[in-house]
Design a protein around this motif. Structure first.
Motif, PDB file in Angstrom:
ATOM      1  N   GLY A 111      18.700  -4.406 -15.076  1.00  4.91           N
ATOM      2  CA  GLY A 111      18.101  -5.633 -15.311  1.00  4.91           C
ATOM      3  C   GLY A 111      16.826  -6.007 -16.045  1.00  4.91           C
ATOM      4  O   GLY A 111      16.605  -6.330 -17.138  1.00  4.91           O
ATOM      5  N   LEU A 112      15.761  -5.607 -15.310  1.00  5.72           N
ATOM      6  CA  LEU A 112      14.375  -5.980 -15.767  1.00  5.72           C
ATOM      7  C   LEU A 112      13.958  -5.175 -17.042  1.00  5.72           C
ATOM      8  O   LEU A 112      14.439  -3.937 -17.652  1.00  5.72           O
ATOM      9  N   ASP A 113      13.214  -5.626 -17.946  1.00  5.76           N
ATOM     10  CA  ASP A 113      12.836  -5.038 -19.113  1.00  5.76           C
ATOM     11  C   ASP A 113      11.579  -4.301 -18.990  1.00  5.76           C
ATOM     12  O   ASP A 113      11.025  -3.312 -19.875  1.00  5.76           O
ATOM     13  N   ALA A 114      11.061  -4.373 -17.803  1.00  6.42           N
ATOM     14  CA  ALA A 114       9.647  -3.916 -17.546  1.00  6.42           C
ATOM     15  C   ALA A 114       9.461  -3.222 -16.017  1.00  6.42           C
ATOM     16  O   ALA A 114      10.156  -3.733 -15.266  1.00  6.42           O
ATOM     17  N   ALA A 115       8.675  -2.253 -15.940  1.00  7.20           N
ATOM     18  CA  ALA A 115       8.523  -1.667 -14.605  1.00  7.20           C
ATOM     19  C   ALA A 115       7.760  -2.841 -13.486  1.00  7.20           C
ATOM     20  O   ALA A 115       8.137  -2.743 -12.365  1.00  7.20           O
ATOM     21  N   LEU A 116       6.990  -3.637 -14.184  1.00 10.29           N
ATOM     22  CA  LEU A 116       6.447  -4.665 -13.258  1.00 10.29           C
ATOM     23  C   LEU A 116       6.483  -6.033 -14.321  1.00 10.29           C
ATOM     24  O   LEU A 116       5.759  -6.030 -15.407  1.00 10.29           O
ATOM     25  N   SER A 161      -3.271   2.595  -9.279  1.00 13.15           N
ATOM     26  CA  SER A 161      -1.817   2.431  -9.050  1.00 13.15           C
ATOM     27  C   SER A 161      -0.951   3.207 -10.641  1.00 13.15           C
ATOM     28  O   SER A 161      -1.814   3.310 -11.468  1.00 13.15           O
ATOM     29  N   LEU A 162       0.004   3.780 -10.494  1.00 13.67           N
ATOM     30  CA  LEU A 162       0.721   4.368 -11.657  1.00 13.67           C
ATOM     31  C   LEU A 162       1.711   3.253 -12.076  1.00 13.67           C
ATOM     32  O   LEU A 162       2.625   3.037 -11.346  1.00 13.67           O
ATOM     33  N   THR A 167       0.851  -1.135  -0.022  1.00 11.35           N
ATOM     34  CA  THR A 167       0.040  -0.022   0.010  1.00 11.35           C
ATOM     35  C   THR A 167       0.851   1.309  -0.118  1.00 11.35           C
ATOM     36  O   THR A 167       1.823   1.469   0.892  1.00 11.35           O
ATOM     37  N   ASN A 168       0.792   1.917  -1.101  1.00 10.82           N
ATOM     38  CA  ASN A 168       1.316   3.367  -1.135  1.00 10.82           C
ATOM     39  C   ASN A 168       2.813   2.967  -1.134  1.00 10.82           C
ATOM     40  O   ASN A 168       3.792   3.590  -0.474  1.00 10.82           O
ATOM     41  N   CYS A 169       3.332   2.288  -1.946  1.00  8.78           N
ATOM     42  CA  CYS A 169       4.480   1.855  -2.064  1.00  8.78           C
ATOM     43  C   CYS A 169       5.408   2.347  -3.684  1.00  8.78           C
ATOM     44  O   CYS A 169       4.579   2.602  -4.355  1.00  8.78           O
ATOM     45  N   LEU A 170       6.451   2.481  -3.800  1.00  8.00           N
ATOM     46  CA  LEU A 170       7.307   2.973  -5.023  1.00  8.00           C
ATOM     47  C   LEU A 170       8.255   1.833  -5.503  1.00  8.00           C
ATOM     48  O   LEU A 170       8.992   1.428  -4.287  1.00  8.00           O
ATOM     49  N   LYS A 209       1.312 -16.095  -5.487  1.00 11.61           N
ATOM     50  CA  LYS A 209      -0.034 -16.124  -5.386  1.00 11.61           C
ATOM     51  C   LYS A 209      -0.803 -15.129  -4.507  1.00 11.61           C
ATOM     52  O   LYS A 209      -0.067 -14.569  -3.425  1.00 11.61           O
ATOM     53  N   LYS A 210      -1.716 -14.408  -4.850  1.00 14.09           N
ATOM     54  CA  LYS A 210      -2.489 -13.240  -4.078  1.00 14.09           C
ATOM     55  C   LYS A 210      -1.689 -12.031  -3.696  1.00 14.09           C
ATOM     56  O   LYS A 210      -1.123 -11.873  -2.705  1.00 14.09           O
ATOM     57  N   ILE A 211      -1.189 -11.713  -4.658  1.00 10.19           N
ATOM     58  CA  ILE A 211      -0.514 -10.341  -4.663  1.00 10.19           C
ATOM     59  C   ILE A 211      -0.964  -9.037  -4.752  1.00 10.19           C
ATOM     60  O   ILE A 211      -1.810  -9.022  -5.896  1.00 10.19           O
ATOM     61  N   SER A 212      -1.064  -8.023  -4.074  1.00  8.97           N
ATOM     62  CA  SER A 212      -1.985  -6.898  -4.120  1.00  8.97           C
ATOM     63  C   SER A 212      -1.083  -5.633  -3.908  1.00  8.97           C
ATOM     64  O   SER A 212      -0.220  -5.608  -3.181  1.00  8.97           O
ATOM     65  N   PHE A 213      -1.463  -4.626  -4.984  1.00  9.28           N
ATOM     66  CA  PHE A 213      -0.756  -3.159  -5.007  1.00  9.28           C
ATOM     67  C   PHE A 213      -2.042  -2.226  -4.705  1.00  9.28           C
ATOM     68  O   PHE A 213      -2.842  -2.397  -5.667  1.00  9.28           O
ATOM     69  N   GLY A 214      -1.864  -1.387  -3.920  1.00  6.58           N
ATOM     70  CA  GLY A 214      -2.925  -0.368  -4.115  1.00  6.58           C
ATOM     71  C   GLY A 214      -2.231   1.099  -3.645  1.00  6.58           C
ATOM     72  O   GLY A 214      -1.257   1.006  -2.991  1.00  6.58           O
TER      73      GLY A 214
END
Length: 167
Positions: free
Chosen positions: A127-132, A145-146, A99-102, A112-117
């Motif tokens: 490393g990664l090719d994507a933001a998520l 979320s942005l 919640t409210n993380c950057l 499983k059961k991962i949530s972002f608010g």
């Protein structure tokens, strides 16, 4: 700080005073049932791994290093946290909430059961090719979320059989 972390007992709350805490090597938190709460601007520098359950982390900013949730971590919540340097990695874990993380990149695999608010995902520095990036994961939600990236915003990787599962 490392000494305080190693002495945490069940249902303990560790309050960190405003300041910068630097670790050499990797800090592994292999226990459960505790809270880490930052009081003011708390900045962590170093690599961290969490391998436990029933953990609450609040008001922490990781300036440098990796943060990894692995080995069946579960029931973990993050509130008002920043992962500024490398991507946060979640592997083989469940019931994780933010919640409210950057994030400067977030990689999720077989979770499983991962949530972002009310979170923000930005282009990763390394490393990664994507933001998520979601790899063979189930039951995730992203609310208010942005997500911004100069390459890919969200990268989904699934096996063919995964398309029949609830997403």
């Amino acid at each position: 700080l490392f000494e305080a972390l190693s002495k945490l007992k069940k249902n303990a709350k560790l309050f960190l005073k405003k300041g910068s805490y630097t670790f050499k090597g990797k800090v592994i938190l292999p226990f459960s049932d505790f809270s880490i709460i930052g009081l003011g601007a708390v900045e962590l520098n170093g690599d961290f791994a969490v391998n436990g359950s029933n953990i609450k982390i609040q008001n922490i900013s990781q300036k440098t290093g990796n943060f990894v949730l692995d080995k069946h971590s579960q029931n973990i919540s993050f509130e008002n946290c920043r992962f500024n340097d490398r991507e946060l990695t979640i592997v083989n874990s469940k019931n994780i909430s933010f919640t409210n993380c950057l994030f400067r990149g977030c990689y999720i695999e077989e979770a499983k059961k991962i949530s972002f608010g009310h979170c923000s995902f930005l282009s990763p520095k390394y490393g990664l090719d994507a933001a998520l990036s979601l790899n063979r994961s189930e039951e995730f939600e992203i609310i208010d979320s942005l997500i911004y990236s100069e390459t890919f915003a969200i990268l989904l990787k699934c096996d063919k059989k995964d398309f029949s599962k609830k997403r």
